[in-house]
Scaffold this active site. Structure first.
Site, PDB file in Angstrom:
ATOM      1  N   SER A 181      -8.104   4.179  11.136  1.00  0.00           N
ATOM      2  CA  SER A 181      -9.504   3.864  10.902  1.00  0.00           C
ATOM      3  C   SER A 181      -9.857   4.629   9.633  1.00  0.00           C
ATOM      4  O   SER A 181      -9.857   5.866   9.614  1.00  0.00           O
ATOM      5  CB  SER A 181     -10.369   4.318  12.073  1.00  0.00           C
ATOM      6  OG  SER A 181     -11.716   4.024  11.793  1.00  0.00           O
TER       7      SER A 181
ATOM      8  N   GLU B 228     -22.795  13.938  11.657  1.00  0.00           N
ATOM      9  CA  GLU B 228     -22.131  13.994  12.955  1.00  0.00           C
ATOM     10  C   GLU B 228     -20.667  13.565  12.869  1.00  0.00           C
ATOM     11  O   GLU B 228     -19.827  14.064  13.615  1.00  0.00           O
ATOM     12  CB  GLU B 228     -22.882  13.119  13.971  1.00  0.00           C
ATOM     13  CG  GLU B 228     -24.293  13.602  14.312  1.00  0.00           C
ATOM     14  CD  GLU B 228     -25.345  13.249  13.271  1.00  0.00           C
ATOM     15  OE1 GLU B 228     -25.035  12.480  12.325  1.00  0.00           O
ATOM     16  OE2 GLU B 228     -26.485  13.739  13.383  1.00  0.00           O
TER      17      GLU B 228
ATOM     18  N   SER C 220       0.832  -1.211   0.000  1.00  0.00           N
ATOM     19  CA  SER C 220       0.000   0.000   0.000  1.00  0.00           C
ATOM     20  C   SER C 220       0.860   1.252   0.000  1.00  0.00           C
ATOM     21  O   SER C 220       0.387   2.341  -0.321  1.00  0.00           O
ATOM     22  CB  SER C 220      -0.900   0.018   1.232  1.00  0.00           C
ATOM     23  OG  SER C 220      -1.668  -1.161   1.316  1.00  0.00           O
TER      24      SER C 220
END
Lengths: 612, 612
Positions: A118, A358, A34
């Site tokens: 994340s 949110e 990656s």
């Protein structure tokens, strides 16, 4: 911008590849393939377009670079080495115990703004930094975000795309490494960069599709991104995962593991090099807005009046905003309910309407604190569940943000369970280094809003929809980590420990019990994390009976927090909390049905008497 | 489809408006203006296009209608009245204590598939139902989702748009009520239906822009949606909030409150009516896939081997899938890590790759269980934080779903905190009616995977990345709500209560202590919720000392769950849990740094001895 030296760029990219492979090989884990796909993109960015002073990471004019695809950390660290920020020796500590070169980047490194890893978070945070640049700092830094193609499946990316497109953030560029392969296999769109370009274009972005291994095309695209006006730019770069190493290039099953034969790979890439890349420094600039301070004039709410804590939040934030020009507010299209609206009207330049998004709201707050601003972000307590991953990662990012959740608990009444924050205390407590506050009256709320401003980490304030009586004078202080003993006597049969709306129920219960000759203490535990261990342990040992009351599920809330503090002392603890799924009803009926109103509390104390 | 009776449609829409106003007026709260804007859309849908048997909500061929804008519940209930499903009397119980007509719809009503009210969830769930229709049920029902324009800012909507567009879900129609006004004020795009159409079109949808108050245009669009092939359809209907009532029509500040003068509004709309709408019934159809059952042949893992619980999950799910054809699996593009891949290879027809879109994954699972399927959805434990609002709402929806989070805790090692599930127990415990399981070995995992299949509500299984020794035989049973006492003696100084990876650390600690002459019991609390209160209370009273150990933050996890069960008995409880932010390190180093390895556990027991 001079014509790029294509030979140097090729050599630099090869060095980055070699170093990413070497770091992963030394670690025995990591994501070299990656990293290889994005090496050319980053080589050209560092050599020709980034403006960053590695000796002064806090320089006001520095560009920001975020690896939204945080697993490409070997590439990032190879870049740091090429820029002279870290040594080759440190590079090879990658992923080892104690090394600041973690598996995914964190701000333990001074050049890393936020933790990533994340997926789908770097771009939303980048939007926050770019917003700060345009509307707060008013400094012409550029925000570069390296994204993976897989992470474009995350909804948060599209919240960010909408926010950036709508705000016309020309100081933001997403560089998308379209290497076609996710972790498990091919992405939905493979090398169809047009699929991504159409989507981003529809969201108001300028898009450029290029060959991500062609330095000339990359240079053109980055230059175009820098000068494009009125719109953010997305560079959709077609790349090959594992580029340059025939063993792994463009192959499935090669994600997230070191190369089987790193030496052969390094050889194939021409061996190690020791090039240095001279990253341009930014121009010296100063911020348009300083953090000038005026005396704080908090609102004073008269004792005995009935005022919702959410209203007090709104008024206190205006007072704080007047005193501190570094305070900014964000809201998720419910500012009339959370009462952020008061701030929005007073300081429109420092208010950010994030609409019903949110995740993007919390990410924008994280981005703004990267630039030194002091953000307060509000929505219904229930809807912070939408952004929990962002709150969790804010802790990994060592971000100082303040979150305010209104409409906590069943006491909101008729709207029903979808609107009730009933897991927010559990959720926010389980964030590393967090602060969880739950005031019961307006003056206490105002003081806590101010306390939050100076607090490190993620601070959370829980407010109530309905009006509650003001019981504290405006001059009283409520330090974080403290509590208030509202009733105490030597004859107390039990101590009721509670916070927020049920403080008033507990006081009414104690009064009713006193009329029957039963004495009960009441503790207002407005600071649920950190909590006043000393006071709780004292209460636990003097009465031996504690009743915790909370407008929250029984799990992970105030009651369990209290238990954690006192369990080894062996008090008898009765937990009153919400245990059945609410429907619609009035606030009074809801508290009664949940068994957390004055009647239920008094009954719980009486039962202790019968058992005693 | 015959030409619609425009007069009837106008009258029906007026009745819906009148009834929405009356219901909100009787409740004293609610969202009449958000109902009025969509009344024409729904009148035409019910009269001319919906196929639904209100007497048989479980009919296999029934269409599905989801109010993603759940706050328009007065309109939904007015529709139910017009369809003869509820009486006018019940309509006026809206939002009252005990009424099943809650402020936002929930499946307490037999015609409601899922609870809505947290915006941006109805469309993702609708995608799940449509996927089930196409790939599992193979029945030609249609899924109609009424969306608000405000909620299109939610990233989850774009996860759904991508999933539906990519899968070509022609059986799905989003009807977007573009009334221009959110709760606080105008939306980003106002009446620019083209802005939404461009976005959805880029995501592969067929789009139609219409006047949402023109029954002819609505009828054409719904018909077009029904017959369009190969793509989902979005109808972007330009409407006016509060349409039909001059006091509130297209005005700001009128969201979420009953009308000031409902009688005048009803009069303006021509007064009450008592029309009945004859909703067409679906054709009688049968499912292509039944739930035929074969004997379960679970894998048997040899005691003493080292096998990761995530691997056992993958193998057990394949066995379960062979035995039960109603079992389906979903994954968030990490099936090679969660080990859902084993199922994906065995039963490709029942596997759903959701890519990196955790909200959509959970929503799809909820949608599939609406249709009676038994879904298991897996990703890293950490990334379920991304979908917490969907998990919370699954409980409001009374949905039976199974979630499996891998890579729990610091023991994953080098990848660092972004990938570590450290708040998942707290998060999942604080979901109403949830089940939280954390196995320590492969055979236990397999049994728990099967137990979950029959469990109501949200069930969560936490698995470990690394291999752990198999300590239980393949024939042992592990009922939910139970625990295993692994060591116990009359001389126990303390009982160590733990689950998952730290069970093995506890066993090693107990062994080491025994060599020193210190006895300690060990309880494997594989079922964290519900937990074995009886066994824990027995342990608490016999030794008086408990040590809880968990690879999770101290807040809201196993330790606090145990405290909740035993606190009134007064044991001394020491909680070993993760309390500092991890970096990168080996699994062993991580457990050591967190103070939850064998050494730390043994030391905690020894300290009890010194203190005793």
């Amino acid at each position: 911008m001079p014509d790029p030296d294509l030979h140097f760029l090729g050599e630099l990219a090869a060095q980055l590849r070699v170093d990413a492979i070497r770091a992963s090989a030394a670690a025995g884990s990591g994501h070299p393939t990656s990293s290889l796909s994005a090496a050319d993109l980053m080589a050209v960015l560092f050599a020709c377009h980034l403006r960053y002073d590695f000796d002064d990471p806090g320089a006001v004019g520095n560009d920001h670079l975020i690896f939204s695809k945080g697993h490409a950390s070997p590439l990032l660290y190879a870049l740091y080495k090429a820029a002279g920020a870290i040594t080759d020796e440190e590079l090879l500590t990658f992923r080892k115990h104690g090394s600041r070169l973690e598996g995914h980047p964190t701000p333990r490194l001074p050049w890393v703004d936020v933790g990533t890893g994340s997926l789908g978070q770097g771009l939303p945070v980048g939007v926050g930094i770019a917003l700060a640049g345009r509307r707060l700092d008013r400094v012409p830094y550029h925000v570069w975000v390296l994204c993976g193609d897989s992470e474009l499946a995350e909804g948060s990316i599209w919240e960010a795309a909408e926010h950036a497109g709508y705000e016309g953030l020309a100081n933001l560029t997403a560089i998308v490494d379209v290497n076609r392969l996710g972790q498990r296999g091919p992405t939905r769109h493979g090398w169809d960069t047009g699929a991504y370009a159409r989507r981003l274009c529809a969201f108001g972005w300028h898009t450029i599709e290029i060959d991500g291994h062609d330095p000339g095309q990359i240079d053109y695209a980055l230059q175009d991104a820098r000068v494009t006006r009125g719109r953010p730019t997305a560079i959709l770069a077609r790349t090959r995962k594992g580029e340059g190493v025939s063993d792994v290039e463009n192959r499935e099953g090669k994600h997230g593991k070191p190369l089987a034969d790193p030496d052969r790979a390094v050889e194939e890439l021409g061996g190690p090099r020791s090039l240095r890349v001279r990253v341009a420094k930014p121009e010296a600039v100063t911020r348009a807005s300083g953090a000038a301070s005026e005396p704080l004039r908090l609102p004073a709410f008269p004792v005995g009046e009935r005022i919702a804590t959410r209203t007090a939040y709104g008024e206190a934030l205006v007072a704080l905003g007047a005193a501190r020009r570094d305070v900014v507010a964000l809201d998720g299209e419910v500012a009339d309910s959370t009462k952020t609206e008061t701030f929005a009207e007073s300081f429109p330049d420092r208010f950010f309407e994030c609409y019903i998004a949110e995740q993007q709201m919390v990410a924008a707050a994280v981005g703004m604190q990267v630039r030194g601003w002091t953000p307060y972000a509000a929505t219904f307590a229930a809807f912070f569940t939408r952004a929990y991953d962002f709150v969790r990662m804010a802790a990994v990012s060592r971000a100082d943000i303040r979150l305010v959740g209104s409409h906590a608990g069943v006491s909101i009444g008729e709207d029903g369970p979808s609107q009730m924050g009933l897991e927010d205390i559990a959720m926010m407590r389980a964030v590393h280094g967090s602060t969880v506050l739950y005031p019961c009256d307006a003056n206490q709320t105002a003081k806590l809003v101010v306390e939050m401003a100076g607090r490190d980490g993620v601070s959370y304030l829980r407010t109530t929809r309905g009006a509650t009586p003001v019981i504290y004078g405006p001059d009283e202080e409520f330090p974080i980590g403290g509590c208030r003993v509202l009733r105490r006597s030597h004859e107390d049969l039990a101590t009721i420990v509670t916070a927020g709306i049920t403080v008033h129920e507990a006081l009414a219960a104690a009064e009713a019990l006193e009329a029957e000759g039963i004495m009960a203490g009441v503790v207002d535990l407005y600071s649920i994390k950190p909590l006043d261990v000393h006071a709780l342990r004292e209460a636990a040992t003097t009465t031996g009976n504690m009743i915790t009351v909370e407008d929250h599920w029984a799990e992970g809330g105030l009651g369990e927090a209290v238990l954690s503090a006192v369990a080894d002392l062996g008090p008898r603890v009765v937990q009153l909390a919400v245990r059945s799924m609410p429907g619609s009803a009035t606030p009074e009926e809801q508290l009664r049905d949940a068994g957390i109103d004055r009647t239920a509390i008094a009954e719980a104390v009486r039962r202790l008497k019968w058992r005693a």
